[in-house]
Design an enzyme around this catalytic site. Structure first.
Site: not given
Length: 402
Positions: A205, A278
């Protein structure tokens, strides 16, 4: 062959800007030559613009809070509302936050404790007299055809980071002790580093966080709102994951949802990256072709006993409009794409927007407003999205998750 003849530097002039009762100078050049920004971290981070031509440090903008502090191993995200009558207590805490941070952090300097404090739109006029940040407004609720980004209560944000959770916990406890009886906790999340900075979906992330100078340009307000330069805007959301459904996917299917290879973290090529991935929907490009960026400091969290697992999203930007566009793409879709595929496995349960002032503002905040000013309605914010979008803009009195 290089021309060795010395050339005189371009003429400069110094502009003075008055912010929060203090005067700051900034070098202004006719050609608007950009200056390099160099971060030198102390306990809470230090903001030091450096002129690219001379290498000299320049008096520029007020020092930001630790928005650009490097990623840490632990974090506490604390969002509270201020009870009626609690304004004086909060106002008394604000100028003490820097010393509280210093006192707790000094006990373990190698723990790199930092604190970022933000203020929501609804509480701004209750705490501070005078002007308000140009783009401070309530979080924009979004209702798509399938997924919902709620707007939830939140007057104050305390984003506490360190390499050890005990430091985060101690600072949070000290802050809440000062606010005892005057605030209500809306959300408290304790985040942790998960192996090699992966989320609980198993993907790295924060890969697209801009480095160095680009991070400063993305996150810190400068000329666009000079009265609030040195600040930033933070948008926070708590996402709860359906790990059973996620883990039922093959690794290849998961990579298509995210838009990256799971193991290597390499972005999929455009001809293989789905439009509803995403990565694809979080890429925001200006009309001139420049990519708009934000600085993320997301953290995984989880409660093994209750089965609650997720990611706490926090994005800093010099304008909330960039993060809001990313969220519109995710929840309302883009073109033929109806939503971000990751939302089929992750549900947003909170949503707040805060202005994060520079350190000087915290150390010497404006005085409390008089009651007449404090109860005046806040300015309305116009939502300029194209007609047909399903998001709604909620201004004023939020009563919880919608």
């Amino acid at each position: 062959m290089e021309n060795s003849r010395a050339t005189a530097p371009p003429p400069t002039r110094v502009a003075a800007v008055k912010l929060f009762g203090k005067t700051y100078t900034r070098i202004v050049e006719p050609a608007r030559r950009l200056f390099e920004m160099d971060l030198r971290y102390a306990v809470s981070g230090n903001f030091a613009p450096v002129d690219r031509g001379t290498g000299e440090m320049m008096g520029a903008y007020p020092e930001p809070q630790g928005v650009l502090t490097p990623l840490t191993d632990a974090a506490v995200f604390l969002v509270v509302t201020v009870r009626p009558g609690g304004e004086q207590t909060v106002a008394g805490l604000i100028p003490d936050l820097t010393s509280l941070l210093r006192a707790v952090g000094f006990r373990l300097p190698e723990g790199h404790l930092s604190l970022v404090t933000g203020f929501g739109s609804a509480v701004w006029g209750r705490l501070f007299s005078g002007a308000r940040p140009a783009e401070l407004h309530e979080f924009v609720e979004l209702r798509g055809t399938r997924h919902h980004a709620p707007a939830t209560l939140g007057d104050l944000l305390f984003h506490i980071r360190a390499d050890r959770m005990d430091l985060c916990f101690e600072l949070a406890a000290q802050i809440m002790d000062r606010l005892d009886g005057m605030v209500d906790v809306c959300d408290e999340v304790h985040g942790f580093r998960y192996f090699d900075r992966r989320d609980l979906f198993g993907f790295v992330d924060g890969t697209e966080n801009p480095p160095g100078r680009a991070a400063i340009e993305a996150a810190i307000i400068t000329d666009a709102d000079p009265a609030f330069a040195g600040g930033s805007y933070a948008i926070v959301q708590k996402y709860v994951h359906d790990l059973d459904a996620w883990n039922a996917l093959t690794t290849e299917a998961q990579s298509l949802v995210i838009g990256r290879h799971k193991l290597s973290n390499v972005e999929l090529p455009d001809d293989r990256k789905p439009a509803d991935s995403h990565v694809a929907l979080n890429t925001v490009v200006r009309p001139d072709g420049m990519q708009q960026q934000i600085v993320r400091d997301n953290m995984p969290f989880g409660k093994a006993g209750s089965g609650e697992f997720g990611t706490y999203f926090i994005g800093y930007c010099h304008t909330p409009s960039t993060t809001e566009e990313m969220l519109r793409n995710m929840f309302l879709g883009q073109g033929a794409v109806r939503h971000d595929r990751i939302l089929d496995f992750s549900t947003a349960v909170t949503g707040c927007l805060f202005y994060v002032p520079p350190i000087d503002f915290l150390d010497d905040p404006p005085p409390l407003p008089d009651m007449e000013t404090a109860t005046a309605p806040e300015p309305q914010v116009t939502d300029h999205r194209a007609e047909g979008d399903n998001g709604t803009l909620r201004i004023g009195d939020l009563k919880g998750v919608r």
